[in-house]
Motif scaffolding. Structure first.
Motif, mmCIF file in Angstrom:
data_model
loop_
_atom_site.group_PDB
_atom_site.id
_atom_site.type_symbol
_atom_site.label_atom_id
_atom_site.label_comp_id
_atom_site.label_asym_id
_atom_site.label_seq_id
_atom_site.Cartn_x
_atom_site.Cartn_y
_atom_site.Cartn_z
ATOM 1 N N GLU A 1 -27.495 -15.590 -15.166
ATOM 2 C CA GLU A 1 -27.068 -14.035 -15.252
ATOM 3 C C GLU A 1 -25.711 -13.887 -16.450
ATOM 4 N N VAL A 2 -24.766 -14.862 -16.438
ATOM 5 C CA VAL A 2 -23.717 -14.876 -17.183
ATOM 6 C C VAL A 2 -23.931 -14.545 -18.594
ATOM 7 N N ASN A 3 -23.010 -13.897 -19.211
ATOM 8 C CA ASN A 3 -23.040 -13.404 -20.908
ATOM 9 C C ASN A 3 -24.128 -12.339 -20.987
ATOM 10 N N LEU A 4 -24.635 -11.518 -19.877
ATOM 11 C CA LEU A 4 -25.678 -10.483 -20.044
ATOM 12 C C LEU A 4 -24.490 -9.334 -20.411
ATOM 13 N N GLU A 5 -24.982 -8.456 -21.439
ATOM 14 C CA GLU A 5 -24.280 -7.519 -21.826
ATOM 15 C C GLU A 5 -23.759 -6.533 -20.728
ATOM 16 N N ASP A 6 -22.572 -5.850 -20.637
ATOM 17 C CA ASP A 6 -22.478 -4.960 -19.577
ATOM 18 C C ASP A 6 -23.376 -3.745 -19.667
ATOM 19 N N ARG A 7 -23.856 -3.391 -20.814
ATOM 20 C CA ARG A 7 -24.694 -2.217 -20.763
ATOM 21 C C ARG A 7 -25.738 -2.389 -19.770
ATOM 22 N N TRP A 8 -26.462 -3.778 -20.003
ATOM 23 C CA TRP A 8 -27.953 -3.836 -19.323
ATOM 24 C C TRP A 8 -27.352 -4.373 -18.049
ATOM 25 N N LYS A 9 -26.401 -5.130 -17.673
ATOM 26 C CA LYS A 9 -25.939 -5.675 -16.304
ATOM 27 C C LYS A 9 -25.788 -4.248 -15.614
ATOM 28 N N ASN A 10 -24.924 -3.544 -15.963
ATOM 29 C CA ASN A 10 -24.716 -2.182 -15.230
ATOM 30 C C ASN A 10 -26.008 -1.262 -15.001
ATOM 31 N N TRP A 11 -26.660 -1.487 -15.775
ATOM 32 C CA TRP A 11 -27.954 -0.769 -15.659
ATOM 33 C C TRP A 11 -28.806 -1.145 -14.420
ATOM 34 N N LEU A 12 -29.098 -2.707 -14.766
ATOM 35 C CA LEU A 12 -29.817 -3.528 -13.721
ATOM 36 C C LEU A 12 -29.436 -3.406 -12.305
ATOM 37 N N ASP A 13 -28.113 -3.386 -12.217
ATOM 38 C CA ASP A 13 -27.359 -3.705 -10.929
ATOM 39 C C ASP A 13 -27.682 -2.436 -10.048
ATOM 40 N N LYS A 14 -28.235 -1.297 -10.750
ATOM 41 C CA LYS A 14 -28.672 0.075 -10.018
ATOM 42 C C LYS A 14 -29.950 -0.160 -9.092
ATOM 43 N N ASP B 1 -33.042 -2.374 -6.981
ATOM 44 C CA ASP B 1 -33.303 -3.393 -5.904
ATOM 45 C C ASP B 1 -33.885 -4.586 -6.516
ATOM 46 N N PRO B 2 -33.532 -5.717 -6.064
ATOM 47 C CA PRO B 2 -34.001 -7.150 -6.271
ATOM 48 C C PRO B 2 -35.512 -6.899 -6.542
ATOM 49 N N GLY B 3 -35.993 -7.546 -7.842
ATOM 50 C CA GLY B 3 -37.280 -8.013 -8.140
ATOM 51 C C GLY B 3 -37.990 -6.596 -8.401
ATOM 52 N N THR B 4 -37.427 -5.272 -8.569
ATOM 53 C CA THR B 4 -38.170 -4.296 -9.026
ATOM 54 C C THR B 4 -38.202 -3.548 -10.125
ATOM 55 N N VAL B 5 -37.557 -4.370 -10.913
ATOM 56 C CA VAL B 5 -37.538 -4.107 -12.519
ATOM 57 C C VAL B 5 -38.452 -4.561 -13.554
ATOM 58 N N VAL B 6 -39.287 -3.954 -14.168
ATOM 59 C CA VAL B 6 -40.164 -4.560 -15.165
ATOM 60 C C VAL B 6 -39.592 -4.415 -16.484
ATOM 61 N N TYR B 7 -39.596 -5.664 -17.130
ATOM 62 C CA TYR B 7 -38.791 -6.165 -18.374
ATOM 63 C C TYR B 7 -40.337 -6.352 -19.318
ATOM 64 N N LEU C 1 -34.150 -11.933 -17.847
ATOM 65 C CA LEU C 1 -34.996 -12.452 -17.018
ATOM 66 C C LEU C 1 -34.193 -13.286 -15.573
ATOM 67 N N GLY C 2 -33.065 -13.525 -15.954
ATOM 68 C CA GLY C 2 -32.317 -14.259 -14.765
ATOM 69 C C GLY C 2 -31.571 -13.172 -13.826
ATOM 70 N N HIS C 3 -31.542 -11.710 -13.937
ATOM 71 C CA HIS C 3 -30.936 -10.884 -13.417
ATOM 72 C C HIS C 3 -31.918 -10.843 -12.015
ATOM 73 N N LYS C 4 -31.178 -10.529 -10.942
ATOM 74 C CA LYS C 4 -32.128 -10.685 -9.882
ATOM 75 C C LYS C 4 -32.676 -9.136 -9.798
ATOM 76 N N SER C 5 -32.695 -8.402 -10.446
ATOM 77 C CA SER C 5 -33.151 -7.079 -10.205
ATOM 78 C C SER C 5 -34.743 -6.940 -11.027
ATOM 79 N N VAL C 6 -34.813 -8.118 -11.945
ATOM 80 C CA VAL C 6 -35.884 -8.033 -12.724
ATOM 81 C C VAL C 6 -36.988 -8.724 -11.849
ATOM 82 N N GLY C 7 -38.356 -8.238 -12.071
ATOM 83 C CA GLY C 7 -39.341 -8.931 -11.275
ATOM 84 C C GLY C 7 -40.420 -9.059 -11.897
#
Length: 457
Positions: free
Chosen positions: A251-264, A266-272, A342-348
């Motif tokens: 998850e490191v080095n993920l741009e703030d704009r994407w990290k802040n949006w993904l953090d909103k 739940d885990p495993g719910t976002v489609v990329y 893909l390594g962010h916990k919200s992306v499922g």
């Protein structure tokens, strides 16, 4: 940490095809070899160097050598990489690469390498005979793609109305590859001109026939039978594997704009969703795609190139789309750090074109996999993941290769449904392959063996 099994250090020249999807894995391989003390010279256009420089992890060992790409009639002035042009102009760029032969020859004479790794420049083995280096035809696509390209009778008409089953010749892996009718037509690119006076098939087979060894970015666990078949077709020529050469997503080095949006979410719910640097959708299919994500009711992040003939992503969106989806849907017209996403916990779920890099990244992530292939090798990668390994769901297409918003929505929900039979199957088998690929030393063992086999050459 990688172990160094041999004291001899090589000077290796890398000369990949001028597409980011080829140059990037060549640079990943360069990093692995440089980590083991080998000197690398990577030949590429200036624009590619600018894009790839940040991926050079060993600047003391890896040197870029810029090649000035000549202009060829039919190409937009200034074209240097395949991502700058539509697919139908690619043959002209190959012609431009072939016109660099004299410059490459002079550079190789000056560099005096031990090895040259190449893919589309089928004339490199002739220079190897002249200068005394060893040539390795290095494939960044799966072994199944190479094996199928060698199958006699690929151009035969479909046996049934819906599909064409390519009958494997003697010695071919027991797995049969079933291509849908519209996919068989896409494979015809093998026999079209790819550069002046030569077809893609002739270029590929000439390279593999004349090189000293065939290198493949794959592993025996996944494609052992196909690798053996390829070696057998070329009189036992060495087929040496590098493994996937990818790192575990973090998850490191993920741009703030994407990290802040993904953090909103739940885990495993976002489609990329992303389709690489070369796939450009028509506006109609682009709209079907985003409407399909809207239908899922799930949060989604789509990173695609602007549709053909449209000036901006925003202009291509269906009427009222952004107002309806609000903050749960983002359509972005640029590149993102895919492994970090893909390594962010919200992306499922990962909806991919199944390019070989994305194929490995999907296997190494914990996301469910949904596939929409567009080009020849992507189709064959999809057959491997969806049909043979059963780790992915493929989006249904009609006979002219178009998908619908309903088809996309159904595939995503099917893959993400933990209670469905399909969802359970692909989840279970995907986790099994993840455990294999992410074993400690899995990749480094392949690379150490790869270097040992270079020594044997």
């Amino acid at each position: 940490m990688a172990s160094d099994c041999n004291p001899k250090k090589f000077h290796i020249v890398m000369f990949p095809w001028f597409a980011i999807g080829h140059m990037t894995p060549f640079l990943h391989l360069s990093n692995e070899l440089a980590e083991r003390g080998h000197q690398i010279s990577l030949l590429c256009p200036k624009k590619a160097q600018i894009q790839l420089e940040h991926l050079n992890m060993h600047k003391d060992k890896i040197t870029f050598h810029v090649l000035p790409v000549p202009h060829v009639e039919g190409l937009p002035v200034g074209t240097e990489t395949a991502s700058e042009i539509p697919m139908f102009l690619t043959g002209h760029l190959v012609t431009a690469m072939d016109l660099l032969q004299d410059q490459v020859k002079a550079l190789l004479q000056d560099l005096n390498p031990d090895f040259v790794f190449f893919d589309f420049s089928h004339w490199i083995p002739e220079l190897a005979k002249e200068f005394g280096f060893k040539s390795v035809c290095y494939s960044v696509v799966c072994a199944a793609s190479l094996a199928i390209a060698l199958v006699p009778g690929l151009k035969k008409a479909p046996k049934t109305e819906d599909s064409a089953l390519m009958e494997p010749p003697e010695g071919y892996p027991s797995t049969k590859v079933l291509l849908k009718k519209h996919e068989t037509q896409k494979m015809s690119f093998l026999f079209m001109e790819f550069g002046k006076g030569i077809t893609f098939y002739e270029r590929l087979t000439t390279a593999m026939r004349n090189c000293d060894a065939i290198g493949i970015r794959s592993c025996r666990e996944l494609e052992g039978e196909f690798c053996d078949y390829i070696g057998g077709q070329y009189w036992g020529k060495p087929v040496i594997l590098t493994g996937p050469i990818l790192h575990e997503p973090v998850e490191v080095n993920l741009e703030d704009r994407w990290k802040n949006w993904l953090d909103k979410f739940d885990p495993g719910t976002v489609v990329y969703c992303a389709f690489g640097t070369q796939v450009i959708l028509e506006k109609e299919q682009f709209q079907e795609l985003v409407l399909g994500f809207e239908l899922t009711g799930l949060p989604f992040l789509v990173a695609l190139r602007t549709p053909d003939g449209i000036s901006s992503i925003e202009e291509a969106l269906p009427e009222g789309f952004q107002e309806r989806v609000g903050e749960r849907g983002v359509i972005y017209g640029g590149m993102v750090d895919q492994p970090a996403i893909l390594g962010h916990k919200s992306v499922g779920c990962f909806v991919s074109h199944c390019g070989f890099g994305s194929m490995w990244e999907s296997l190494m992530s914990s996301c469910q996999i949904v596939l929409i292939p567009f080009l020849g090798d992507q189709i064959l990668n999809t057959r491997l993941l969806a049909d043979e390994l059963e780790v992915a769901v493929e989006v249904e297409r009609d006979e002219i290769a178009r998908f619908s918003k309903e088809g996309l929505c159904n595939a995503v929900l099917c893959a993400m449904d933990k209670d469905s039979k399909v969802g359970q199957t692909i989840r279970k088998k995907h986790q099994r392959w993840m455990k294999t690929i992410l074993k400690p030393d899995f990749g480094s063992n392949y690379m150490d063996e790869f270097v040992q086999q270079l020594n044997r050459l």
